[in-house]
Design an enzyme around this catalytic site. Sequence first.
Site, PDB file in Angstrom:
ATOM      1  N   GLU A 425       0.837  -1.190   0.000  1.00  0.00           N
ATOM      2  CA  GLU A 425       0.000   0.000   0.000  1.00  0.00           C
ATOM      3  C   GLU A 425       0.874   1.243   0.000  1.00  0.00           C
ATOM      4  OE1 GLU A 425      -2.208   0.125   3.636  1.00  0.00           O
ATOM      5  OE2 GLU A 425      -2.762   2.215   3.410  1.00  0.00           O
ATOM      6  N   ASP A 498      -1.049  -1.339   5.760  1.00  0.00           N
ATOM      7  CA  ASP A 498      -0.902  -0.796   7.111  1.00  0.00           C
ATOM      8  C   ASP A 498      -1.898  -1.446   8.065  1.00  0.00           C
ATOM      9  OD1 ASP A 498       1.067   0.863   6.283  1.00  0.00           O
ATOM     10  OD2 ASP A 498      -0.221   2.633   6.043  1.00  0.00           O
ATOM     11  N   ASP A 500      -4.100  -0.310   9.929  1.00  0.00           N
ATOM     12  CA  ASP A 500      -5.164   0.616  10.335  1.00  0.00           C
ATOM     13  C   ASP A 500      -6.393   0.368   9.455  1.00  0.00           C
ATOM     14  OD1 ASP A 500      -4.516   1.660   7.900  1.00  0.00           O
ATOM     15  OD2 ASP A 500      -3.662   3.520   8.665  1.00  0.00           O
ATOM     16  N   ASP A 502      -7.704   2.061   6.966  1.00  0.00           N
ATOM     17  CA  ASP A 502      -7.483   2.181   5.525  1.00  0.00           C
ATOM     18  C   ASP A 502      -6.763   0.956   4.979  1.00  0.00           C
ATOM     19  OD1 ASP A 502      -8.739   4.565   5.151  1.00  0.00           O
ATOM     20  OD2 ASP A 502      -6.921   5.779   5.457  1.00  0.00           O
TER      21      ASP A 502
END
Length: 635
Positions: A425, A498, A500, A502
């Site tokens: 990403e 990641d 998180d 997103d």
Amino acid sequence: MPKSTYSGKDIQVLEGLEAVRKRPGMYIGSTGPKGLHHLVYEVVDNSVDEALAGACTTIDIVIHQDNAVSVVDNGRGIPVDNVPKYRKPGVEVVLTVLHAGGKFGGDGYKVSGGLHGVGVSVVNALSKRLEVEVKRDGKIWTQAYERGKPLGALTATGKSKASGTKVTFWPDPDIFEEVEFSWDTLASRMRETAFLNKNLKIVLTDERELEPRRAEFRYSGGIVDFVKYLNEKREALHAKIISFEAEAEEGTVEVALQWNSGYNETVMAFANNINTHEGGTHLEGFRTALTRTLNDYARKHGILKEKDDNLSGEDIREGLTAVISVKLRDPQFEGQTKTKLGNTEMRSFVQSVVTQQLGDYLEEHPKPARSIVTKAQQASKARMAARKARELTRRKGLLESSTLPGKLADCSIREAALTEIFLVEGDSAGGSAKQARDRSFQAILPLRGKILNVEKANINKALSSQEIQAMITAFGTGIAEEFDLEQARYHKAIIMTDADVDGAHIRCLILTFFYRYMREMIEAGYVYIAQPPLYKVSVGKKHEYAYSDKELQQALARLPENTKYNIQRYKGLGEMNPEQLWDTTMDPESRTLLQVTLDDALAAEEAFVDLMGDQVEPRREFIQRQAKNVRFLDV
Ligand code: 0RA
């Protein structure tokens, strides 16, 4: 002196169960969660066999507080009289002799094949304790075992007019990595089993919760209800589900189908209740009949003109949700995971039934018939446009030095089995990964932000997305009808996002792409999820990584009292320097990868529609349901 009653047969039995304990993987696939849940399926399948024999209407499954599981049915009960060959009661033979389960039954349709049908004795061998209770011939009979060995003889302990079997087992913690059953996994499997066995009532109860959780599955419509369920969150093209069934010498076939306005094909095929993930003759017969019948209809009614090409199978199956269930006496399962039906007689049987009955349906229902054909024509147009676009890209590619995407940092080794590609990403994490990697066998493809949600796009739109084009060319396999696993340029595609919200979203988008366009990559076990650490615990110059909250607690507990420490919570891959990224996430020696599987096709299908589909409400519900499992959310 009386001779010992211990016979050669007893030794064989003990050796058999010992073999199961020595190599459990051979019998239940793995000792991870999949194998653990398989124990439940094995017992339930035996109860389902009773239902198939017309002898059982209800199956009750209880997950107890200590992760023991009970399966109770109202079938005939395992026979209690002696089996001459073993000079032991049927119950003991079924529970201690490998593959003895079906020996006394008639020759009906049985759930068996693949990893299924290994027998309840395998469950017994892999349980630290198992208790069986049989109601039969007016009595209640009980017996207990430890790790496959009987603790005493089968004994009549009461009276009952009812009949049935209750098996309670405690999976052996010496065998399984973790003994913790998943409600979702069991519930989704039991729902599927109930769909496939019309009117069979299956009740699942979880006593581990303060307030026991209970779900009851019973479907009077069988696989018609299954299709209704699968299409529930989609917009149907015709209101009523098309369905038919037939019985002949070859066995039975049931089919239910309904088209929706979406772009995906969801066709599930079963043989004797086993999900034939790899397809086989029944599916081939179904597909051939579907393509021919719809083309014939379209020509006959002038919807396809003489000059028009035939509609392809794939165009016809766009937006199709179907369930095919065949039952046969002697199923042959082939393929890598033994989930491909091999019986050749099923091909022509299913083909002729579907040709006949679908043909009749179309003639009798001109309105839905026209919608279905029109939809296939639109799919055909989109596909032709996409093909042109693809050819154009290819030709353009040829003029350049390399057809591989510019952003790809490829590896030097060409042997696909040895190489891996990281789908990363963002360009910055991509940059770190490029520095961190071992360039001999690790390739890096940075993906920019949110890739297209292919659940909501047709193939034409999907192919015009740059990120998706990049993935396809990098993998080298092609997609959909042109997909060829042999051409894969890497045998590991590792999604690295990641930790998180997103990151989770992007991971989900990439998985959706694999699921819809390259499902075979998942089936082949080529798709992985990287596990970056969540925390770094530093004490002076030393540090340790923790990959979950539990690991963090454990790491802190190991520290001597009054030690000063610092916890860093990693949110993004970009927060790690290349060396840290290598050590924690990319180095095959020290990293953990999660392999993505399609264990539970139904759950996967549901989750993808819920999370990636058109409707907002299912997504909200899914999130609320899962909220208790969420570790943290970024604000
Ligand atoms: C052997 C023979 C018969 C039934 C069973 C085993 C049987 C096994 C299990 C395991 C869980 N529930 C079960 N119910 C039945 C045939 C019995 C007959 O012919 O009467």
